[in-house]
Design a protein around this motif. Structure first.
Motif, PDB file in Angstrom:
ATOM      1  N   ALA A  49       0.829  -1.200   0.000  1.00  0.00           N
ATOM      2  CA  ALA A  49       0.000   0.000   0.000  1.00  0.00           C
ATOM      3  C   ALA A  49       0.860   1.245   0.000  1.00  0.00           C
ATOM      4  CB  ALA A  49      -0.897  -0.011   1.231  1.00  0.00           C
ATOM      5  N   PRO A  50       0.543   2.265  -0.860  1.00  0.00           N
ATOM      6  CA  PRO A  50       1.312   3.502  -0.870  1.00  0.00           C
ATOM      7  C   PRO A  50       0.962   4.367   0.336  1.00  0.00           C
ATOM      8  CG  PRO A  50      -0.544   3.672  -2.340  1.00  0.00           C
ATOM      9  CD  PRO A  50      -0.540   2.255  -1.826  1.00  0.00           C
ATOM     10  N   VAL A  51       1.707   5.465   0.458  1.00  0.00           N
ATOM     11  CA  VAL A  51       1.441   6.418   1.530  1.00  0.00           C
ATOM     12  C   VAL A  51       0.092   7.077   1.281  1.00  0.00           C
ATOM     13  CG1 VAL A  51       2.245   8.521   2.664  1.00  0.00           C
ATOM     14  CG2 VAL A  51       3.895   6.809   1.868  1.00  0.00           C
ATOM     15  N   ALA A  52      -0.734   7.179   2.329  1.00  0.00           N
ATOM     16  CA  ALA A  52      -2.059   7.769   2.179  1.00  0.00           C
ATOM     17  C   ALA A  52      -1.944   9.255   1.869  1.00  0.00           C
ATOM     18  CB  ALA A  52      -2.864   7.554   3.448  1.00  0.00           C
ATOM     19  N   THR A  53      -2.850   9.737   0.993  1.00  0.00           N
ATOM     20  CA  THR A  53      -2.818  11.118   0.505  1.00  0.00           C
ATOM     21  C   THR A  53      -3.878  11.959   1.193  1.00  0.00           C
ATOM     22  OG1 THR A  53      -2.025  10.384  -1.650  1.00  0.00           O
ATOM     23  CG2 THR A  53      -3.063  12.550  -1.569  1.00  0.00           C
ATOM     24  N   SER A  54      -3.578  13.244   1.389  1.00  0.00           N
ATOM     25  CA  SER A  54      -4.564  14.190   1.885  1.00  0.00           C
ATOM     26  C   SER A  54      -4.582  15.411   0.972  1.00  0.00           C
ATOM     27  CB  SER A  54      -4.237  14.618   3.328  1.00  0.00           C
ATOM     28  OG  SER A  54      -3.038  15.367   3.352  1.00  0.00           O
ATOM     29  N   LEU A  55      -5.613  16.239   1.124  1.00  0.00           N
ATOM     30  CA  LEU A  55      -5.742  17.475   0.359  1.00  0.00           C
ATOM     31  C   LEU A  55      -5.468  18.660   1.280  1.00  0.00           C
ATOM     32  CD1 LEU A  55      -8.846  16.578  -1.788  1.00  0.00           C
ATOM     33  CD2 LEU A  55      -6.725  17.503  -2.698  1.00  0.00           C
ATOM     34  N   ARG A  56      -4.586  19.551   0.807  1.00  0.00           N
ATOM     35  CA  ARG A  56      -4.196  20.718   1.602  1.00  0.00           C
ATOM     36  C   ARG A  56      -4.258  21.954   0.713  1.00  0.00           C
ATOM     37  NH1 ARG A  56      -2.261  19.309   6.390  1.00  0.00           N
ATOM     38  NH2 ARG A  56      -1.007  21.177   6.739  1.00  0.00           N
ATOM     39  N   TYR A  57      -4.273  23.118   1.343  1.00  0.00           N
ATOM     40  CA  TYR A  57      -4.257  24.343   0.549  1.00  0.00           C
ATOM     41  C   TYR A  57      -3.461  25.418   1.283  1.00  0.00           C
ATOM     42  CZ  TYR A  57      -7.365  27.305   3.357  1.00  0.00           C
ATOM     43  OH  TYR A  57      -7.892  28.096   4.337  1.00  0.00           O
ATOM     44  N   SER A  58      -2.997  26.371   0.472  1.00  0.00           N
ATOM     45  CA  SER A  58      -2.240  27.505   0.989  1.00  0.00           C
ATOM     46  C   SER A  58      -2.766  28.767   0.321  1.00  0.00           C
ATOM     47  CB  SER A  58      -0.742  27.329   0.676  1.00  0.00           C
ATOM     48  OG  SER A  58      -0.004  28.512   0.969  1.00  0.00           O
ATOM     49  N   THR A  59      -2.493  29.905   0.926  1.00  0.00           N
ATOM     50  CA  THR A  59      -2.833  31.188   0.283  1.00  0.00           C
ATOM     51  C   THR A  59      -1.613  31.802  -0.383  1.00  0.00           C
ATOM     52  OG1 THR A  59      -2.466  32.330   2.382  1.00  0.00           O
ATOM     53  CG2 THR A  59      -4.743  31.674   1.849  1.00  0.00           C
ATOM     54  N   ALA A  60      -0.501  31.041  -0.427  1.00  0.00           N
ATOM     55  CA  ALA A  60       0.736  31.519  -1.050  1.00  0.00           C
ATOM     56  C   ALA A  60       1.117  30.599  -2.195  1.00  0.00           C
ATOM     57  CB  ALA A  60       1.868  31.559  -0.018  1.00  0.00           C
ATOM     58  N   GLY A  76     -11.175  34.129  -2.387  1.00  0.00           N
ATOM     59  CA  GLY A  76     -10.150  34.640  -3.293  1.00  0.00           C
ATOM     60  C   GLY A  76      -9.383  33.536  -3.973  1.00  0.00           C
ATOM     61  N   ALA A  77      -8.073  33.771  -4.178  1.00  0.00           N
ATOM     62  CA  ALA A  77      -7.214  32.801  -4.839  1.00  0.00           C
ATOM     63  C   ALA A  77      -6.603  31.859  -3.810  1.00  0.00           C
ATOM     64  CB  ALA A  77      -6.106  33.499  -5.615  1.00  0.00           C
ATOM     65  N   VAL A  78      -6.647  30.558  -4.089  1.00  0.00           N
ATOM     66  CA  VAL A  78      -6.045  29.569  -3.204  1.00  0.00           C
ATOM     67  C   VAL A  78      -5.185  28.634  -4.038  1.00  0.00           C
ATOM     68  CG1 VAL A  78      -7.906  29.669  -1.512  1.00  0.00           C
ATOM     69  CG2 VAL A  78      -8.035  28.021  -3.401  1.00  0.00           C
ATOM     70  N   SER A 125       0.037  27.471  -9.441  1.00  0.00           N
ATOM     71  CA  SER A 125      -0.884  28.411 -10.096  1.00  0.00           C
ATOM     72  C   SER A 125      -2.128  28.559  -9.231  1.00  0.00           C
ATOM     73  CB  SER A 125      -1.280  27.912 -11.482  1.00  0.00           C
ATOM     74  OG  SER A 125      -0.151  27.821 -12.316  1.00  0.00           O
ATOM     75  N   PRO A 126      -2.715  29.764  -9.185  1.00  0.00           N
ATOM     76  CA  PRO A 126      -3.864  29.982  -8.293  1.00  0.00           C
ATOM     77  C   PRO A 126      -5.145  29.411  -8.861  1.00  0.00           C
ATOM     78  CG  PRO A 126      -3.376  31.974  -9.522  1.00  0.00           C
ATOM     79  CD  PRO A 126      -2.299  31.000  -9.880  1.00  0.00           C
TER      80      PRO A 126
END
Length: 790
Positions: A49-60, A76-78, A125-126
């Motif tokens: 089994a591969p490493v489990a993935t998560s979803l993350r976000y930044s404002t930069a 706005g832009a994320v 890219s935003p």
């Protein structure tokens, strides 16, 4: 609950299943699924089994200080991305508001880092959250491992963008749910739910406005839909109108026209349009067709269905965003001429939601169609404009018969219109009853239903689309099931048919596409038969198409155009159905003309109108900038055709002059009008001297022997001039091309032109057309008609 991997699921929460004979534990039971991010890992039987993935976000854009996307509130832009990056990941697909992944992915990344909107190793890219309505949304990713494993991860987040400034009215489109002689209805979108529905109107040129209150119209658009109706109007008049937007701002002044109960008018049928700018390139013809239709300036637009094909257009997160884009695209047409739709398989069957579409339009009610929406009777409806009774018939499949209740409604509706003495009955639909195309084949069940009914009731013309090609039949009887027996052609003429009621035959006119190619083959539809079947009068599958109708109480003239992806159009078919026997002799010579004038100026030419025997004629034009007059009022006649560039932008326009003779016989003159920025339009001159001296206007000249034809003036910045002989529509390769001045029909030098032998042309009337190309922008088109008399 965070990321769930198979190794961390207790035995009670897992179920075993067999893949390729091996027992694999990898499916979550309902007890293991809770709100939040859920990652389902499906490894191959022998793969770790591969490493489990998560979803993350930044404002930069550097992706710094990233936090979990699930449960976040964004504006706005994320910059959203997956984490961590595994060396074995082969690709990542992103889906917005599509947890079931029924549409194409919004974006695909093949190398790390894996960003929602793409980017480089150092800079993402935003993604503009303003593309989504405020509220809850989901982002789903599928992470593919090189070994064949995939993970599905979903995060739910909230968009909370600040409400922007006051929004001007948009998506303005008109409708005729009531009498076209005395009313029109406007539908538009505003930004604020508190903005009143208000429409003001006045007869063109009047000083004061009349104002009427409207109502909120239910819709899923991000804004708020409004509707209002102007009534008590005068027939056959032009009205100016405005609709109210946020903050008390009115729209630009727009205009439309009423049509009297028996008055002549024009209409356009368009279908399979798409929204311009599709990422797959299939809507490359959309803007060219829209521009060509706008130049026709019809009184009415009939929509033939399959407007956006949302299931394969990945630019829009929701169906209503895609609908918004389509109505914005249609506004230049539909804010001028009422738009009355029928619905196609995309609106009804492919997940777009029929009711969501029907709510955007303002139509009469009739009977529920194939969508089967309980209580909704807008699938099939009808309405009158001038002398025509139009029927919007919901036909959306290639193999399904229409419900009995629909067929009963259709017959009763036609009988009622005939009882009101409506001269013409014209059903329009998406999937028609007869075609030789292969993208969407014939519905034989529909043949057996509609063929006998239309023949028995004397319906003369049926419009359809669906299959991405143009086909037009002769008037047919005996249409039942073409697998068993071919229908009978009631006429061999290509141009004129008499409508004498039941038994005259039905002309089936299939017009498609009006901008968007088929997703099935990414091409126009191929024909099943190498040579056209006996029932086919004209067909074409090499360009986009739309058709126009010029209507009087005694005749309908249908003209269908080929339109290239760059907007160049030519007539592919024209025919007339009349109430009286066809006259074989009514004709224009020449049958087309090209005029050119500077902005605000006028231009004119003449054409001969003849018939045998002589007949009284009336002249009508399809567009406001075009006029036609005749001193005699009967054939033979010299018709003066004038074009007025006042109020027209620089560009090319097309229109028609229709001559109607005794018994409803018609002849049509096609006019191309070039509006230029210069005050000295190009003209064609002819000389009998090689040095081009003592030249005369070529238009109206009589030529013998060798002559020297040249354009004037020689304008700086001209990149090339193309010459066409007896080809005013420029449908063939140019006769000659000149790249430097002076621009001669047969070439030459600066001091001496090469002669053109007029003896190569038969004695009689001919035309020379030139296309003068500036350094940038569209060409100026000029044509001259002359006589050869050797």
């Amino acid at each position: 609950m965070g990321v769930v991997a198979p190794g961390g699921i207790p035995a009670s929460a897992r179920k075993a299943f067999v893949v390729g004979g091996r027992r694999t534990v990898s499916v979550l039971t309902a007890a293991a699924l809770v709100s939040g991010v859920v990652s389902v890992l499906v490894p191959a039987a022998s793969q770790a089994a591969p490493v489990a993935t998560s979803l993350r976000y930044s404002t930069a854009p550097s992706r710094a200080s990233a936090v979990a996307l699930d449960g976040a509130t964004v504006a706005g832009a994320v910059y959203a991305f997956t984490a961590p990056d595994s060396a074995t990941t082969s690709r990542v697909l992103f889906f917005i508001d599509d947890t079931a992944r029924t549409k194409a992915a919004y974006h695909q990344e093949n190398t790390a880092p894996f960003d929602l909107a793409g980017g480089t190793t150092t800079t993402a890219s935003p993604y503009a959250t303003t593309a989504l309505a405020n509220g809850a949304h989901t982002l789903t990713v599928v992470v593919y491992d090189a070994g064949g494993t995939q993970q599905v991860v979903t995060a739910t987040f909230t968009v909370a963008n600040a409400v922007g400034p006051a929004k001007a009215p948009e998506q303005i489109h008109l409708a005729w749910p009531a009498a076209p002689a005395t009313t029109f209805t406007a539908v538009w979108v505003v930004g604020s739910a508190s903005t009143p529905a208000s429409l003001r109107y006045r007869i063109a040129g009047a000083a004061t406005w009349s104002t009427v209150a409207g109502s909120l119209k239910t819709s899923g658009t991000a804004g708020s839909l409004r509707q209002a109706t102007a009534s008590g109007l005068t027939a056959d008049s032009t009205y100016e109108y405005q609709v109210l937007g946020d903050g008390g701002t009115w729209s630009d002044v727009l205009s439309t026209r009423t049509v009297g109960a028996t008055s002549p008018f024009s209409f356009v049928y368009e279908a399979d349009t798409g929204v311009a700018g599709r990422l797959d390139g299939l809507a490359a013809g959309t803007l060219g067709v829209l521009g060509a239709i706008k130049a026709q300036d019809p009184n009415l637009i009939l929509g033939g269905g399959d407007y956006i094909s949302y299931d394969t257009d990945t630019r829009y997160a929701t169906i209503d965003q895609a609908r918004d884009a389509w109505f914005r695209q249609e506004q230049p047409l539909a804010s001028r001429a009422p738009l009355m739709p029928t619905y196609g398989n995309h609106e009804v069957l492919l997940g777009e939601g029929f009711v969501g579409w029907a709510n955007r339009f303002s139509t009469p009610t009739g009977v529920t169609g194939q969508d089967g929406t309980v209580g909704d009777a807008r699938g099939n409806y009808s309405f009158d404009v001038g002398p025509v009774h139009f029927i919007s018939f919901e036909s959306v499949t290639e193999g399904t018969a229409e419900p009995a209740v629909v067929m009963t409604w259709l017959e009763n509706d036609i009988v009622a219109a005939q009882a009101r003495h409506q001269p013409w009955i014209v059903p329009f639909m998406h999937a028609g009853p007869i075609t030789d195309g292969t993208n969407h084949a014939t519905n034989f069940a529909l043949q057996a239903q509609l063929g006998p009914l239309f023949e028995r009731l004397g319906v003369p013309l049926v419009l359809s689309s669906h299959d991405q090609a143009f086909e037009r039949s002769y008037p047919l009887t005996g249409l039942r099931d073409t697998r068993l027996a071919a229908p009978k052609e009631m006429s061999s003429s290509l141009t004129c048919y008499q409508d004498s009621g039941a038994g005259s035959g039905v002309v089936y006119l299939k017009v498609s596409p009006s901008g968007k190619l088929s997703n099935q083959a990414n091409l126009f539809s191929r024909f099943a038969s190498a040579t056209k079947p006996g029932w086919t009068a004209v067909r074409d599958n090499l360009a986009h198409h739309y058709t126009t109708g010029q209507v009087t109480s005694t005749s309908i003239t249908m003209t269908t155009y080929d339109v290239t992806s760059t907007g160049v159009q030519t007539v592919v078919d024209r025919f007339t159905i009349g109430k009286a026997p066809c006259s074989t002799g009514l004709s224009f010579a020449p049958s087309s003309a090209s005029l050119s004038a500077a902005t605000g100026a006028t231009a004119a030419t003449t054409a001969s109108l003849t018939s045998s025997p002589s007949t009284p004629v009336t002249l009508s034009t399809s567009v406001p900038w075009l006029t036609a007059t005749s001193v005699s009022g009967s054939t033979p006649a010299t018709v003066t055709v004038a074009a007025d560039a006042a109020g027209l932008a620089v560009g090319h326009y097309s229109g028609t002059v229709t001559a109607t003779g005794g018994g409803g016989a018609t002849a049509v003159l096609t006019v191309t009008f070039s509006v230029t920025a210069t005050s000295t339009p190009t003209t064609l001159r002819v000389s009998t001297h090689a040095d081009r001296t003592a030249s005369l206007a070529l238009s109206g000249a009589t030529l013998t022997g060798p002559v020297y034809v040249v354009t004037t003036p020689d304008r700086a910045g001209t990149s090339k001039v193309l010459f066409y002989v007896d080809d005013p529509g420029r449908t063939k390769a140019a006769y000659h091309q000149e790249n430097t001045a002076p621009y001669d029909l047969v070439g030459g030098t600066v001091t001496a032109a090469t002669p053109f032998s007029s003896a190569t042309l038969a004695n009689g009337t001919h035309t020379i057309t030139v296309a003068v190309y500036p350094a940038t922008g569209p060409p100026e088109i000029v044509s001259a008609t002359f006589t050869v008399a050797n």
